[in-house]
Design a protein around this motif. Structure first.
Motif, PDB file in Angstrom:
ATOM      1  N   ILE A  20     -52.695  46.087  14.883  1.00  0.00           N
ATOM      2  CA  ILE A  20     -51.257  46.255  15.128  1.00  0.00           C
ATOM      3  C   ILE A  20     -50.719  47.429  14.301  1.00  0.00           C
ATOM      4  O   ILE A  20     -49.901  48.219  14.768  1.00  0.00           O
ATOM      5  N   ASP A  48     -53.671  50.886   3.124  1.00  0.00           N
ATOM      6  CA  ASP A  48     -54.563  49.747   3.431  1.00  0.00           C
ATOM      7  C   ASP A  48     -55.614  49.659   2.328  1.00  0.00           C
ATOM      8  O   ASP A  48     -56.004  50.667   1.739  1.00  0.00           O
ATOM      9  N   ASP A  85     -54.398  47.780  -2.654  1.00  0.00           N
ATOM     10  CA  ASP A  85     -54.540  46.334  -2.484  1.00  0.00           C
ATOM     11  C   ASP A  85     -53.166  45.745  -2.751  1.00  0.00           C
ATOM     12  O   ASP A  85     -52.701  45.741  -3.906  1.00  0.00           O
ATOM     13  N   TYR A 100     -52.540  29.734   6.051  1.00  0.00           N
ATOM     14  CA  TYR A 100     -52.045  30.912   6.790  1.00  0.00           C
ATOM     15  C   TYR A 100     -50.608  30.650   7.253  1.00  0.00           C
ATOM     16  O   TYR A 100     -49.715  31.476   7.030  1.00  0.00           O
ATOM     17  N   LYS A 133     -47.168  32.645   6.074  1.00  0.00           N
ATOM     18  CA  LYS A 133     -46.310  33.367   7.013  1.00  0.00           C
ATOM     19  C   LYS A 133     -44.890  32.787   7.039  1.00  0.00           C
ATOM     20  O   LYS A 133     -43.920  33.509   7.257  1.00  0.00           O
ATOM     21  N   THR A 148     -56.772  41.761  18.509  1.00  0.00           N
ATOM     22  CA  THR A 148     -57.219  42.669  17.456  1.00  0.00           C
ATOM     23  C   THR A 148     -58.482  42.069  16.835  1.00  0.00           C
ATOM     24  O   THR A 148     -58.880  40.952  17.176  1.00  0.00           O
TER      25      THR A 148
HETATM   26  N1  LIG Z   1     -53.810  39.391  15.822  1.00  0.00           N
HETATM   27  C1  LIG Z   1     -53.058  38.300  15.953  1.00  0.00           C
HETATM   28  O1  LIG Z   1     -53.298  37.442  16.833  1.00  0.00           O
HETATM   29  C2  LIG Z   1     -51.876  38.077  15.048  1.00  0.00           C
HETATM   30  C3  LIG Z   1     -50.990  37.037  15.370  1.00  0.00           C
HETATM   31  C4  LIG Z   1     -49.884  36.806  14.541  1.00  0.00           C
HETATM   32  C5  LIG Z   1     -49.684  37.593  13.414  1.00  0.00           C
HETATM   33  N2  LIG Z   1     -50.548  38.590  13.138  1.00  0.00           N
HETATM   34  C6  LIG Z   1     -50.280  39.374  11.927  1.00  0.00           C
HETATM   35  O2  LIG Z   1     -50.210  40.750  12.238  1.00  0.00           O
HETATM   36  C7  LIG Z   1     -50.622  41.537  11.113  1.00  0.00           C
HETATM   37  C8  LIG Z   1     -51.657  42.572  11.560  1.00  0.00           C
HETATM   38  O3  LIG Z   1     -52.834  41.909  11.973  1.00  0.00           O
HETATM   39  P1  LIG Z   1     -53.915  42.518  12.980  1.00  0.00           P
HETATM   40  O4  LIG Z   1     -54.116  41.507  14.043  1.00  0.00           O
HETATM   41  O5  LIG Z   1     -53.549  43.919  13.349  1.00  0.00           O
HETATM   42  O6  LIG Z   1     -55.237  42.462  12.114  1.00  0.00           O
HETATM   43  P2  LIG Z   1     -56.037  43.588  11.280  1.00  0.00           P
HETATM   44  O7  LIG Z   1     -57.104  42.831  10.577  1.00  0.00           O
HETATM   45  O8  LIG Z   1     -56.408  44.718  12.176  1.00  0.00           O
HETATM   46  O9  LIG Z   1     -54.968  44.140  10.250  1.00  0.00           O
HETATM   47  C9  LIG Z   1     -54.789  43.655   8.955  1.00  0.00           C
HETATM   48  C10 LIG Z   1     -54.995  44.800   7.987  1.00  0.00           C
HETATM   49  O10 LIG Z   1     -54.639  44.350   6.687  1.00  0.00           O
HETATM   50  C11 LIG Z   1     -55.515  44.978   5.771  1.00  0.00           C
HETATM   51  N3  LIG Z   1     -55.538  44.232   4.511  1.00  0.00           N
HETATM   52  C12 LIG Z   1     -56.111  43.018   4.272  1.00  0.00           C
HETATM   53  N4  LIG Z   1     -55.974  42.683   2.989  1.00  0.00           N
HETATM   54  C13 LIG Z   1     -55.291  43.695   2.381  1.00  0.00           C
HETATM   55  C14 LIG Z   1     -54.843  43.915   1.050  1.00  0.00           C
HETATM   56  N5  LIG Z   1     -55.082  43.044   0.066  1.00  0.00           N
HETATM   57  N6  LIG Z   1     -54.163  45.062   0.778  1.00  0.00           N
HETATM   58  C15 LIG Z   1     -53.923  45.967   1.772  1.00  0.00           C
HETATM   59  N7  LIG Z   1     -54.342  45.811   3.043  1.00  0.00           N
HETATM   60  C16 LIG Z   1     -55.004  44.680   3.357  1.00  0.00           C
HETATM   61  C17 LIG Z   1     -56.855  44.988   6.470  1.00  0.00           C
HETATM   62  O11 LIG Z   1     -57.741  45.927   5.906  1.00  0.00           O
HETATM   63  C18 LIG Z   1     -56.441  45.294   7.915  1.00  0.00           C
HETATM   64  O12 LIG Z   1     -56.518  46.677   8.176  1.00  0.00           O
HETATM   65  C19 LIG Z   1     -51.149  40.523  10.077  1.00  0.00           C
HETATM   66  O13 LIG Z   1     -50.153  40.269   9.116  1.00  0.00           O
HETATM   67  C20 LIG Z   1     -51.395  39.274  10.907  1.00  0.00           C
HETATM   68  O14 LIG Z   1     -51.319  38.087  10.135  1.00  0.00           O
HETATM   69  C21 LIG Z   1     -51.631  38.859  13.921  1.00  0.00           C
END
Ligand SMILES: NC(=O)c1ccc[n+]([C@@H]2O[C@H](COP(=O)([O-])OP(=O)(O)OC[C@H]3O[C@@H](n4cnc5c(N)ncnc54)[C@H](O)[C@@H]3O)[C@@H](O)[C@H]2O)c1
Length: 257
Positions: A19, A38, A69, A163, A167, A198
């Motif tokens: 995302i 990131d 981080d 989780y 959230k 994703t």
């Molecule tokens: N994909 C889904 O179905 C979904 C649904 C609801 C909410 N979300 C939320 O959307 C957001 C993006 O998720 P996504 O699906 O794109 O997944 P993603 O894994 O591609 O993105 C998450 C990113 O966070 C980074 N990250 C993790 N720990 C970190 C830290 N300590 N410091 C800095 N960066 C860190 C990871 O390296 C990764 O690039 C998240 O907050 C997720 O909880 C996703």
């Protein structure tokens, strides 16, 4: 162009399937200068993101990568100061960083709970605080945090209790920022996506469970990263100038409440 010359920090944007990346690409298309932040960022990842965006929007984006981080307040302060040093200011923060685990409640060990809350909630607090330190004296700025439908419906899709709880905290944090910093000209909003395709789903969801979830979605498909990026663009831009403290559902109608 909804973000011409705006400086936008997108946190959690290292994966080209994520995302955060989709948001960085859409923001670049709308003229923003981007700091991609990131834990997984390095020179190779930054080049990959730059090349991919350039190919898709037809010009080189103004973009830097910063490793951070978000569990560390010092890392977050450093990331924000690097972005301001490079681009001269900061207009917008989109925080997409996060992790998910599907562990059932009784199997969640203390260390896993601490990691989940440390990244998803404390990390969100840290990065928002660092951005607000810039926004407050400027008297403007916009924050978009990513929570989840798990916060609204009590988990049950992909993430476990830790989780969902993390959230829920992100929703409360964002609302509090909206109330506390509204008088300073700063907006804060939160997005609750449902199942988005994703890498976060990898290993956390069987194909059968995926199909079962999609069958219950009124729009009859899973979400795409670009669906969420569009919501981020709206909330980050002046189109949402009078929108703060809101929770925007991006869930295909799967949770209408
Ligand atoms: N994909 C889904 O179905 C979904 C649904 C609801 C909410 N979300 C939320 O959307 C957001 C993006 O998720 P996504 O699906 O794109 O997944 P993603 O894994 O591609 O993105 C998450 C990113 O966070 C980074 N990250 C993790 N720990 C970190 C830290 N300590 N410091 C800095 N960066 C860190 C990871 O390296 C990764 O690039 C998240 O907050 C997720 O909880 C996703």
């Amino acid at each position: 162009m909804l973000l011409e010359n705006k400086v936008c920090m997108i946190v959690g944007a290292a994966s080209l399937r994520g995302i955060g990346y989709a948001t960085a690409e859409l923001f670049a298309r709308h003229g923003a200068r981007i700091a991609v932040v990131d834990i997984s960022v390095n020179d190779i990842v930054t080049d990959e993101i730059r090349r991919s965006i350039a190919q898709n929007i037809g010009r080189d984006p103004h973009l830097i990568g910063i490793k951070c981080d978000i569990q560390s307040a010092a890392d977050c302060a450093h990331a924000v100061s690097e972005a301001v040093k490079t681009f001269g200011t900061l207009d917008c923060l989109v925080n997409c960083a996060g992790i998910v685990r599907a562990t059932p409640m009784l199997s969640i060990a203390e260390a896993e709970y601490d990691l989940m809350l440390g990244i998803n909630l404390k990390g969100s607090f840290n990065i928002c605080k660092s951005a607000l330190e810039i926004f407050k004296p400027l008297g403007k700025g916009s924050i978009v945090n990513l929570a989840s439908v798990a916060a609204q419906r009590g988990g049950g899709l992909v993430g476990g209790a830790h989780y969902a709880a993390s959230k829920g905290g992100v929703v409360s944090l964002t609302r509090t920022i909206a109330r506390e910093f509204g008088p300073s000209g700063i907006r804060a909003n939160v997005i609750c996506p449902s199942m988005i395709e994703t890498s976060m789903l990898d290993g956390n969801l069987s194909p059968e469970k995926f199909n079962e979830i999609v069958a219950g979605v009124p729009l009859q498909r899973a979400g795409l990263p670009t669906d969420v990026a569009g919501a981020c663009l709206f909330l980050a831009s002046d189109l949402a100038a009078y929108v703060t403290g809101t929770t925007l559902d991006v869930n295909g109608g799967s949770h209408i409440h």
